[in-house]
Design a protein around this motif. Sequence first.
Motif, PDB file in Angstrom:
ATOM      1  N   GLU A 335     -28.430  64.330 -72.068  1.00  0.00           N
ATOM      2  CA  GLU A 335     -29.041  63.152 -72.677  1.00  0.00           C
ATOM      3  C   GLU A 335     -28.790  63.187 -74.189  1.00  0.00           C
ATOM      4  OE1 GLU A 335     -30.595  60.506 -71.717  1.00  0.00           O
ATOM      5  OE2 GLU A 335     -31.327  60.845 -69.671  1.00  0.00           O
ATOM      6  N   PRO A 336     -28.490  62.042 -74.816  1.00  0.00           N
ATOM      7  CA  PRO A 336     -28.321  62.033 -76.276  1.00  0.00           C
ATOM      8  C   PRO A 336     -29.630  62.358 -76.973  1.00  0.00           C
ATOM      9  CG  PRO A 336     -28.347  59.792 -75.395  1.00  0.00           C
ATOM     10  CD  PRO A 336     -28.294  60.716 -74.218  1.00  0.00           C
ATOM     11  N   LYS A 337     -29.540  63.075 -78.094  1.00  0.00           N
ATOM     12  CA  LYS A 337     -30.748  63.447 -78.824  1.00  0.00           C
ATOM     13  C   LYS A 337     -31.444  62.214 -79.411  1.00  0.00           C
ATOM     14  CE  LYS A 337     -29.146  68.105 -79.991  1.00  0.00           C
ATOM     15  NZ  LYS A 337     -28.809  69.069 -81.093  1.00  0.00           N
ATOM     16  N   ASP A 338     -30.667  61.301 -79.945  1.00  0.00           N
ATOM     17  CA  ASP A 338     -31.218  60.063 -80.508  1.00  0.00           C
ATOM     18  C   ASP A 338     -30.499  58.881 -79.861  1.00  0.00           C
ATOM     19  OD1 ASP A 338     -32.990  61.255 -82.499  1.00  0.00           O
ATOM     20  OD2 ASP A 338     -31.143  61.915 -83.474  1.00  0.00           O
ATOM     21  N   PRO A 339     -30.903  58.505 -78.649  1.00  0.00           N
ATOM     22  CA  PRO A 339     -30.191  57.433 -77.940  1.00  0.00           C
ATOM     23  C   PRO A 339     -30.285  56.094 -78.654  1.00  0.00           C
ATOM     24  CG  PRO A 339     -32.254  57.994 -76.828  1.00  0.00           C
ATOM     25  CD  PRO A 339     -32.054  59.017 -77.890  1.00  0.00           C
ATOM     26  N   VAL A 340     -29.207  55.363 -78.549  1.00  0.00           N
ATOM     27  CA  VAL A 340     -29.155  54.018 -79.126  1.00  0.00           C
ATOM     28  C   VAL A 340     -30.044  53.098 -78.299  1.00  0.00           C
ATOM     29  CG1 VAL A 340     -27.660  52.051 -79.648  1.00  0.00           C
ATOM     30  CG2 VAL A 340     -26.828  54.395 -79.991  1.00  0.00           C
ATOM     31  N   THR A 341     -30.846  52.301 -78.982  1.00  0.00           N
ATOM     32  CA  THR A 341     -31.714  51.353 -78.286  1.00  0.00           C
ATOM     33  C   THR A 341     -30.897  50.134 -77.867  1.00  0.00           C
ATOM     34  OG1 THR A 341     -33.626  52.064 -79.583  1.00  0.00           O
ATOM     35  CG2 THR A 341     -33.802  49.947 -78.446  1.00  0.00           C
ATOM     36  N   ILE A 342     -30.903  49.853 -76.570  1.00  0.00           N
ATOM     37  CA  ILE A 342     -30.098  48.750 -76.039  1.00  0.00           C
ATOM     38  C   ILE A 342     -30.961  47.902 -75.122  1.00  0.00           C
ATOM     39  CG2 ILE A 342     -28.163  48.150 -74.522  1.00  0.00           C
ATOM     40  CD1 ILE A 342     -26.684  50.551 -75.535  1.00  0.00           C
ATOM     41  N   ASN A 343     -30.879  46.588 -75.326  1.00  0.00           N
ATOM     42  CA  ASN A 343     -31.519  45.646 -74.401  1.00  0.00           C
ATOM     43  C   ASN A 343     -30.527  45.346 -73.292  1.00  0.00           C
ATOM     44  OD1 ASN A 343     -32.617  43.464 -73.021  1.00  0.00           O
ATOM     45  ND2 ASN A 343     -33.548  42.582 -74.862  1.00  0.00           N
ATOM     46  N   VAL A 344     -30.810  45.848 -72.099  1.00  0.00           N
ATOM     47  CA  VAL A 344     -29.857  45.710 -70.989  1.00  0.00           C
ATOM     48  C   VAL A 344     -29.526  44.241 -70.710  1.00  0.00           C
ATOM     49  CG1 VAL A 344     -29.489  46.164 -68.538  1.00  0.00           C
ATOM     50  CG2 VAL A 344     -30.636  47.872 -69.965  1.00  0.00           C
ATOM     51  N   ASP A 345     -30.505  43.367 -70.870  1.00  0.00           N
ATOM     52  CA  ASP A 345     -30.284  41.948 -70.581  1.00  0.00           C
ATOM     53  C   ASP A 345     -29.293  41.307 -71.550  1.00  0.00           C
ATOM     54  OD1 ASP A 345     -32.061  42.051 -68.465  1.00  0.00           O
ATOM     55  OD2 ASP A 345     -33.795  41.571 -69.735  1.00  0.00           O
ATOM     56  N   GLN A 346     -29.099  41.936 -72.724  1.00  0.00           N
ATOM     57  CA  GLN A 346     -28.194  41.362 -73.721  1.00  0.00           C
ATOM     58  C   GLN A 346     -26.815  42.028 -73.722  1.00  0.00           C
ATOM     59  OE1 GLN A 346     -30.228  41.543 -77.487  1.00  0.00           O
ATOM     60  NE2 GLN A 346     -31.830  40.103 -76.862  1.00  0.00           N
ATOM     61  N   VAL A 347     -26.604  42.965 -72.834  1.00  0.00           N
ATOM     62  CA  VAL A 347     -25.301  43.635 -72.750  1.00  0.00           C
ATOM     63  C   VAL A 347     -24.256  42.660 -72.232  1.00  0.00           C
ATOM     64  CG1 VAL A 347     -24.007  45.455 -71.577  1.00  0.00           C
ATOM     65  CG2 VAL A 347     -26.312  45.914 -72.434  1.00  0.00           C
ATOM     66  N   LYS A 348     -23.113  42.605 -72.907  1.00  0.00           N
ATOM     67  CA  LYS A 348     -22.033  41.700 -72.496  1.00  0.00           C
ATOM     68  C   LYS A 348     -21.131  42.336 -71.437  1.00  0.00           C
ATOM     69  CE  LYS A 348     -21.871  39.077 -76.836  1.00  0.00           C
ATOM     70  NZ  LYS A 348     -23.074  39.669 -77.427  1.00  0.00           N
ATOM     71  N   GLY A 349     -20.908  43.654 -71.561  1.00  0.00           N
ATOM     72  CA  GLY A 349     -20.094  44.333 -70.565  1.00  0.00           C
ATOM     73  C   GLY A 349     -18.658  44.578 -70.973  1.00  0.00           C
ATOM     74  N   ARG A 350     -18.389  44.647 -72.285  1.00  0.00           N
ATOM     75  CA  ARG A 350     -17.040  44.982 -72.760  1.00  0.00           C
ATOM     76  C   ARG A 350     -16.875  46.502 -72.717  1.00  0.00           C
ATOM     77  NH1 ARG A 350     -14.172  46.515 -77.342  1.00  0.00           N
ATOM     78  NH2 ARG A 350     -12.169  45.412 -77.639  1.00  0.00           N
ATOM     79  N   VAL A 351     -15.918  46.965 -71.939  1.00  0.00           N
ATOM     80  CA  VAL A 351     -15.683  48.406 -71.764  1.00  0.00           C
ATOM     81  C   VAL A 351     -14.340  48.774 -72.362  1.00  0.00           C
ATOM     82  CG1 VAL A 351     -15.472  50.305 -70.112  1.00  0.00           C
ATOM     83  CG2 VAL A 351     -17.050  48.420 -69.650  1.00  0.00           C
ATOM     84  N   GLU A 352     -14.342  49.830 -73.173  1.00  0.00           N
ATOM     85  CA  GLU A 352     -13.087  50.257 -73.798  1.00  0.00           C
ATOM     86  C   GLU A 352     -12.911  51.767 -73.631  1.00  0.00           C
ATOM     87  OE1 GLU A 352     -10.614  49.956 -78.018  1.00  0.00           O
ATOM     88  OE2 GLU A 352     -12.637  49.120 -77.872  1.00  0.00           O
ATOM     89  N   PHE A 353     -11.719  52.152 -73.199  1.00  0.00           N
ATOM     90  CA  PHE A 353     -11.307  53.554 -73.144  1.00  0.00           C
ATOM     91  C   PHE A 353     -10.414  53.797 -74.355  1.00  0.00           C
ATOM     92  CE2 PHE A 353     -12.125  52.251 -68.826  1.00  0.00           C
ATOM     93  CZ  PHE A 353     -12.777  53.326 -68.247  1.00  0.00           C
TER      94      PHE A 353
END
Length: 603
Positions: A335-353
């Motif tokens: 688990e990240p020590k300081d996880p980024v706060t994210i609103n799942v409902d506002q996620v667009k879904g752009r995935v980059e490798f």
Amino acid sequence: MVSDDLTRAGLMTISNFKRLYQVFHGYERWFLFSILLNIAVAGGTLAIPALSADLINNGIMAGDFSYSLDVGVLMLLAAVIAGACQIANAGIAVWASEYSSHSLRTREFEKIQTLSFGNIDKFRSSDLLVRLTTDVQNVKIAIQQSVMNLMQAPLLLIGTIIIMAAMAPALVWIMVVLLVLLTIILVLYFVIVEPAFTRKQSEIDGVNKALRETLTGIRVVKAFVRQEYEINKFGQAADNLKRAAMRPQMIMSYLMPTVFAIALLGFGAVYYFGGEQVLAGTGLMIGDVTSAAQYILILMMPLLIIAIVLPFITQANASLKRIFEVLDAVPEVQEPKDPVTINVDQVKGRVEFENVSFGYRNAEGVPDGEVLTGINLVAQPGETIGFLGATGCGKSSLVSLIPRFYDVTGGRVTIDGVDVRSISLETLRNMVSVCLQESVLFSGTINENIRFGKPSMTDDAMMEAARSADVDGFVQNIPEQYDGRVARRGSNFSGGQKQRLSIARALAQKPKILILDDSTSACDVATEARIQDAITDMMEGTTKFIVAQRISSVITADRIVLLSQGVIEATGTHTELLASSPLYQEIYESQLGSGLQSGGNAS
């Protein structure tokens, strides 16, 4: 060398059982009570021979019936107290053993739930099963025997030496010889047997693995008439276990008779040399000799207790090491020590490798070569990306990096520009829904399996996911419909039906990112087409990754990524790849024939 081995083994055993004692935090008072009971048992046991000497010397030999009766009552009282306390202590022993086994089993199971895919790969499910059952049972037995008997050993040993030295000092040397001899035997036993028990537990893993593979694949075994082969394979594993178990069991079988034989020699020595003292008129009386003989037997009791309990402790120590290996395992994905706060409902879904590399780790946790190298790829929100390539080219490994089933060894994977390693696992896996290669169903109902990832969903949402995965068609033929039972591992459904139920479970979460890992391989082409169309309608706006072996599964994708030996060979639409990629052309012709020349015709 033996001394060093003994020291290391002894320190490890003490460390393991000291750590085990922490399980009883908050219940230490029961062990204090057990110690008091054991003191009472030891006191009653030690008092009886002394009273016996007094009875013979001052009662029977003096012809004093009244005195003999009084001493006899005291002996009876000592026996009753010792027996009652032993019974009470047995109750504490049973409680302690059951509590510890429950606690260890629960903690181990909870720890397994926190482990990453890489940890599970290392331990294997059959191995974990043994650690949760057989190993915990070994610890349970050792605790019960230790609390019931082992605490008495030092009390009896010390008490016997003190009383013997005061009553018959001329016979103490017999006790010393017996103690030295038996201590040497027990030390040698411990050094030899401890590694033998460790090997035995390892061979139990082998038997469980062979048994599990055969039973889960029994239909395949029968279909290919491989019963004889499986019998031989299991027989080999069983023979290995027999040989591994034979050594500690044989040593255990020799230990008890040896201790008894030495005890009887000591008993005889006391009467022989004690008798000489009585006849020589040294002041030693007949009652003292008979009492000394009884104390010799009592002296043997701690050693006999150790001889009885030590095999259980030795076996439990080997099991504790295996249990603590699981409890001490560090999840490869943290688990990240300081996880980024994210609103799942506002996620667009752009995935980059971004220049991603990945390799699995071996049993020692060291990277064992790379299966993915230099992967650069962007999936726009709502886009459908298909992954195609030969078995072992890294397709499943690549998509497993998105929900962090494994972590990259190089580069990074981002969702909407945020590194997935900076997102809490719960948030990340609420954004990403996965249908794995293996269709795993759980005992229960169809309804419960579809709702598995989101039990609170409405009936309408569950039904929508079921229809999109083409589940509704075969469920309508079941009398109980969505309340129909699912057998263990879904054995009452066909491969295609299990896959559709797994897809429905993934769709029901309404994820921002959907991964279908070869999830329609057992479905016919018509069913696959219906599922793809329904998913497109239901998952509009969801970024979709489809891993497949056959072109028909990805032919309508917005882009197809062709992987070869861990690198991206080519990227494009079906039409573009058919025109530009020799490898894609080869796959296409081998699967669909060369008569179709365009994406439109192929679809």
